[in-house]
Design an enzyme around this catalytic site. Sequence first.
Site, PDB file in Angstrom:
ATOM      1  CB  SER A 100      28.224  40.740  40.446  1.00 13.08           C
ATOM      2  OG  SER A 100      27.953  40.072  41.648  1.00 13.08           O
ATOM      3  CE  LYS A 175      30.058  38.538  43.109  1.00 11.84           C
ATOM      4  NZ  LYS A 175      29.259  37.383  43.445  1.00 11.84           N
ATOM      5  CE  LYS A 243      29.011  39.771  35.513  1.00 11.04           C
ATOM      6  NZ  LYS A 243      28.387  40.103  36.808  1.00 11.04           N
TER       7      LYS A 243
END
Length: 297
Positions: A100, A175, A243
Amino acid sequence: MSNNLPKVGWIGLGIMGSPMSENLIEAGYDVTGYTLEQDKIDRLVAAGGKGAASIADAVRDADVVVTMVPASPQVEAIAYGPDGILENVRPGTLLIDMSSITPQTSVDLAKNAKAKDIRVLDAPVSGGEAGAIEAVLSIMVGGEQTDFDAAQPLLNALGRTIVLCGPHGSGQTVKAANQLIVAVNIQACAEAVVFLEKSGVDLAAALDVLNGGLAGSTVLTRKKDNFLKRDFAPGFRIDLHHKDMGIVTDAARNVGAALPVGAVVAQLVASLRAQGDGGLDHSALLRAVERLSGSEV
């Protein structure tokens, strides 16, 4: 192994990568893996895979290379440079990056790979460690239809819901949206848990009935026990969700989308990290609500 399934080079054998690569082995694939920790390579070998001494070693004979590493810097580190994937795979190889990362990193990788006749899909996943183990991941893919079609049988061994979302980078964009929804959902559940407990309600009973109605969610189903037992062993670490919240807030700013609630939750995730909880599961957002509510954590 004498079958006509593509040979797979796998880079990254962490919480997600280990069970996923093992599911491919179980499905009959010949998997050669590399990661930074030798014990993880040993685990792959014990499951019937082959260990590699380097990235180059893992990808040299592969038809398909799958990567599953934490973030954009790691993807760039394994893809580029003399010891990286692009310099060491055969032309025509399909590279499926399941990490990701930022949509832009995926777009750049596809462009750089195309110059070497290497096909790329960005294919990040949702479902966490449990989804990886059970091979029921949701896989959002960006890239060309023909490459997606070629990857489909392999992806079917890893997940249940596999969708081509658009050109390179689209998988990462979806995502990012996924991580936005999950974080806000966990935060709402965490606030409800503290409210219910302070009100003296039977928490287990309350969560059961809530999960049966419109407030129910996959998040609540998967994280209910974490809340009840205060068990924050990581299925998905706060560090990684931090993140991801950076990715979604940055990407949203770039396209001119306002994420007011997402921005607040991003700050709550950042504060948990600052308080030393970065290694805990993202359900530990409960700890932040408890601290704000004056509970000892």
